[in-house]
Design an enzyme around this catalytic site. Structure first.
Site, mmCIF file in Angstrom:
data_model
loop_
_atom_site.group_PDB
_atom_site.id
_atom_site.type_symbol
_atom_site.label_atom_id
_atom_site.label_comp_id
_atom_site.label_asym_id
_atom_site.label_seq_id
_atom_site.Cartn_x
_atom_site.Cartn_y
_atom_site.Cartn_z
ATOM 1 N N ALA A 36 37.253 10.667 53.320
ATOM 2 C CA ALA A 36 35.730 11.290 53.880
ATOM 3 C C ALA A 36 35.457 10.179 54.843
ATOM 4 O O ALA A 36 36.014 9.307 55.230
ATOM 5 C CB ALA A 36 34.753 11.354 52.584
ATOM 6 N N SER A 59 31.520 4.478 58.599
ATOM 7 C CA SER A 59 32.560 4.241 57.762
ATOM 8 C C SER A 59 33.363 5.420 57.631
ATOM 9 O O SER A 59 33.115 6.537 57.693
ATOM 10 C CB SER A 59 32.018 3.896 56.610
ATOM 11 O OG SER A 59 31.342 4.907 55.927
ATOM 12 N N ASP A 108 18.777 4.064 47.395
ATOM 13 C CA ASP A 108 19.568 5.252 47.756
ATOM 14 C C ASP A 108 20.245 5.872 46.748
ATOM 15 O O ASP A 108 21.356 6.417 47.076
ATOM 16 C CB ASP A 108 20.662 4.945 48.880
ATOM 17 C CG ASP A 108 20.868 6.124 49.844
ATOM 18 O OD1 ASP A 108 20.116 7.048 49.835
ATOM 19 O OD2 ASP A 108 21.897 6.064 50.554
#
Length: 872
Positions: free
Chosen positions: A32, A37, A163
């Protein structure tokens, strides 16, 4: 690797090899990507022993030193928490500078971490898209996540994730683990000028997700700091999404977040206990949100498991329900108080009609903690800075009344708005004492009085103060390694401090000139405090508590018998009831019923017995304490349609009633067996079913029909709660935090007419104090007793059912052996039903009969001259 190839999405090829720290890494496949990133599945071999490890490589890019600082924070946090089983394990990392034409263009970071073969939590949820997650699965997932968050909050200084969301949770071998610590930071003070607000807003937009932001992250002018309570709000949103696959504010704007305006969808059904946890977490006031330990306590109570870590929040209760009560009372204060001038002192309220303030909590004992240097005290409020020290901590608390006077009136009783800061008082708040007086100067105004001493760079702890034996920082969850306990009274208000906000209120029941908002607020306030008194099962000397067992709440108990059980706790004060385990506390009452083939083959799950005149009973002065809305019908969705689900059994010789009172089963002889299970500890929710086997007269089906108005009431759940295999009968009973949120004041309860209270409605606003009930009993109890006695002493001539025709009942009489026999004749069949077997030898006496057939009582001739002993 160039910067351009990284930013354009160029991926590493399979088979590429790297050296990261002490590991040789080979790329297997791409998994992914994120904003800056890429994630790959890799095979690693240790340089030392050559052992192969399947791991995940996270390849990140930082354009400058400032961005690199946050990446280093993520790496350091993972390394600090690598021993926690609920956090993705850190393996190794390295950082490479990127250059172009001799100019530094950024940094490339390679982070090697644990591979979670189960994938992400979002993938697990998508696999259950049709059936959704069960309550047991939801509690398991949130329990693992909370333990991961606790490892951050228990550090000194504490860290906040900022988060938390379902996308940042991974599954590995039936354990859910927290990941993505790129947004981790220390608690932050409230911004005090425009430049700080702009910097804080930029940071929040970069490192947080909008739907999970707490109100203090939305309204940066509220004067509230961002600390662990912001993570608690995000946990509430995450828990809501686990249940309903959407966030509570998905289609609404920022005002919905500021006022916590949301509702619970009808599907899938979850217990009120689980909804209560969501309600407690989604509080606009950070003070009213539970800390991480309080949340863990409630989750462990619902799961029936032991607490995985200790409480470092000394001086606070583990239950946050009392804090939620304060929110209800603050809403009441909004309509009963008037604005004060800036230099006017708010008078101390006199509480009437409520319980007295509890004594100050004793400090929690500290075991196996070595002597540590004395930590200097700090201001209990981060927004008020002391000029010099010298007073006790008790006198250092500023007045909480003036701070809370800036609350705004809202249009919904279940909402609190976050307003812009207002000037409360121009005078300083001083401590008590002739000498060593501490003077506070207001720095910024806070609409919510949150006292927080450990924010930003901690003024109490530094990273070097709590370390492991090898010199590394302590992870925080090991009880033996906690050297310093936090004095939470410096961070959050004490329960007594919050209770001092309560203002006097009059009896709203007898007044008719109040507007609907005042009536709704008064009802919520009364019900909140009346529902959570000390239960009768725990207030007497008979109450016991075994270490290691589950602490069963009297208002939210999951019985082992599950749905279909009859709950009973109507214990009269003068007749103590023995508490037996559920395996031995089952008794049955034989009721002779209809003998038609349909009746024998049908699986009767419910029978309807009604006590209409019970609602006419005078409940005394307690009735005057209840608001008109408290007499409303079923307040929860699981009960509001119970009238529609009533089974029509009139064709089988049984009456049709709007209330499902208890369930029975039918044996091979066509007898209906009423089963009782373990008694509940709460005398408010149920009436004790009478042990019908001790009555001096047998009961048959026709008698119950004939005397339905004098029958004993057996409360139970409705058909809608049967459909929910997760929630038990008690979970369907709403507590005060089970008051479901609506988007407007015109809720379902507000539109219902006033009706008299009845036990079978399972009214959540039933307001008899357990302690008062045990000491004084319930008014109308004598009438109930007399009604049962008169029922037992009736002559055989009174056994006639006017609801059945002569063709249905040929005769009802007693034979020579005084055995009740009901001959029920219909067009299909006719047979005689007796409580003894047809082949029972007459020479056996009653003792042998009782031994051979336990639970079946041989009745004696009613004697009008002898007083009947009936156990109530």
């Amino acid at each position: 690797m160039s910067v351009a190839s990284f930013l354009t999405g160029e991926k590493l090829l399979a088979g590429s090899k790297f050296v990261i720290g002490k590991y040789n890494v080979t790329i297997e496949k791409y998994i992914a990507e994120g904003g800056f990133s890429h994630v790959y599945l890799v095979q690693t071999n240790s340089k030392t022993d050559g052992s192969p490890i399947t791991a995940v490589l996270k390849r990140m890019y930082s354009p400058d030193e400032n961005a690199l600082r946050f990446v280093k924070t993520e790496i350091e946090t993972m390394e600090l928490l690598k021993s926690n089983p609920h956090v993705v394990s850190y393996i190794d990392s390295c950082i490479f500078p990127l250059e172009k034409a001799g100019v530094n263009t950024g940094f490339e970071i390679l982070l090697l971490m644990e591979y979670c073969a189960g994938g992400g939590l979002i993938d697990f949820m998508n696999q259950r898209l049709q059936t959704r997650l069960s309550e047991h699965e939801v509690l398991k997932i949130i329990s693992d996540i909370v333990q991961g968050v606790a490892s951050l909050h228990y550090l000194r200084p504490p860290l906040i994730h900022r988060d938390l969301k379902v996308e940042n949770v991974l599954l590995s071998f039936n354990t859910f683990k927290l990941c993505d610590f790129g947004s981790v930071t220390e608690p932050m003070h409230a911004a005090e000028n425009s430049s700080e607000i702009q910097a804080l807003e930029k940071s929040i937009n970069t490192f947080t997700t909008y739907q999970y932001r707490a109100p203090e992250m939305i309204n940066l002018y509220s004067g509230l700091g961002i600390d662990e309570k912001s993570d608690m709000w995000a946990l509430g949103v995450l828990l809501y999404k686990l249940c309903y696959y959407t966030t509570p504010f998905e289609t609404q704007g920022p005002n919905a977040i500021l006022t916590a305006s949301y509702s619970f969808p009808p599907f899938p059904p979850y217990s009120h206990s689980l909804k209560n946890v969501i309600i407690a977490l989604l509080q606009p006031n950070p003070c009213l949100r539970p800390n991480i330990f309080q949340l863990m306590c409630e989750i462990c109570r619902l799961r029936g498991t032991a607490l995985p870590f200790r409480d470092i929040y000394s001086g606070r209760e583990s239950s946050f329900y009392d804090l939620h009560n304060r929110k209800i009372m603050s809403l009441l204060r909004q309509t009963t108080t008037t604005p004060f001038a800036g230099n006017q002192v708010m008078p101390t309220p006199q509480v009437q009609g409520s319980r007295p303030p509890p004594p100050p909590p004793m400090p929690a004992p500290i075991y196996n903690v070595p002597n540590v240097p004395t930590v200097p005290t700090v201001s209990p409020n981060p927004f008020l800075q002391p000029t010099f020290s010298g007073t006790s901590q008790a006198s250092a608390h500023p007045s909480i009344h003036s701070q809370s006077a800036t609350f705004n009136n809202t249009q919904d009783v279940n909402r609190q708005s976050v307003s812009s800061p207002k000037v409360v008082s121009s005078s300083s708040v001083t401590g008590s004492g002739a000498s060593g007086r501490k003077v506070y100067t207001p720095q910024s105004k806070n609409p919510f009085p949150i006292s927080q001493g450990v924010t930003g760079t901690s003024s109490k702890f530094s990273a070097s103060e709590v370390t492991e034996d090898n010199g590394s920082p302590n992870a925080g969850l090991d009880a033996d390694n906690v050297d310093v306990e936090e004095v939470v009274n410096q961070r959050y208000p004490d329960l007594n401090e919050l209770e001092s906000q309560l203002t006097s209120h009059t009896n709203i029941t007898t007044s008719s000139h109040h507007n609907p908002r005042e009536q709704e607020i008064a009802k919520l306030a009364d019900d909140a405090f009346a529902s959570f008194r000390q239960t009768a099962g725990t207030s007497t000397a008979n109450s016991t508590h075994t270490t290691g067992t589950q602490d069963i709440s009297a208002f939210d108990t999951n019985f082992s018998e599950g749905v279909g059980s009859v709950r009973s706790s109507f214990d009269f004060p003068d007749r103590p009831v023995s508490r037996r385990p559920s395996s031995t506390s089952r008794s049955s009452v034989k009721i002779t019923g209809p003998s038609s083939p349909n009746a024998r083959s049908m699986a009767y799950e419910q029978h309807s017995f009604n006590l209409d005149d019970l609602s006419n009973t005078n409940f005394g002065s307690n009735n005057s304490l209840r608001h008109a809305k408290s007499f409303s019908k079923y307040y929860s969705p699981s009960h509001k349609d119970s009238n529609k689900t009533s089974r029509n059994t009139s064709k089988e010789g049984l009456p049709s009633s709007p209330t499902m009172l208890y369930r029975t089963t039918s044996n091979t002889r066509g007898d209906y067996i009423v089963q009782r299970t373990q008694q509940s500890a709460n005398p408010l929710t149920n009436i004790e079913p009478q042990d019908m086997s001790n009555l001096s007269t047998d009961i048959n089906a026709s008698d119950v029909v004939a005397d339905s108005t004098n029958s004993i009431l057996y409360p139970t759940s409705t058909a809608s709660s049967v459909a929910n295999t997760i929630a038990s009968d008690v979970d369907d009973f709403g507590t005060f935090n089970g008051l479901q949120r609506t988007v407007s004041l015109h809720s379902e309860r507000a539109s219902l007419d006033k009706k008299r209270p009845s036990f079978h409605d399972k009214n959540p606003y039933f307001k008899f104090s357990p302690s008062k009930y045990v000491d004084e009993g319930l008014e109308g109890e004598s009438e109930l007793r007399e009604r049962v006695r008169s029922y037992a002493n009736r002559s055989s001539s009174s056994f006639h059912n006017p609801d059945l025709t002569d063709t249905e009942i040929q005769e009802t009489s007693f034979n020579n052996d005084l055995r009740p026999v009901a001959s029920i004749q219909s067009a299909e069949t006719s047979r005689s039903v007796s409580d003894r077997p047809a082949n029972f030898p007459e020479e056996l006496n009653d003792t042998l009969f009782e031994q051979k057939y336990p639970g079946i009582v041989d009745y004696e001739e009613p004697n009008s001259n002898a007083e009947k002993n009936v156990n109530i």
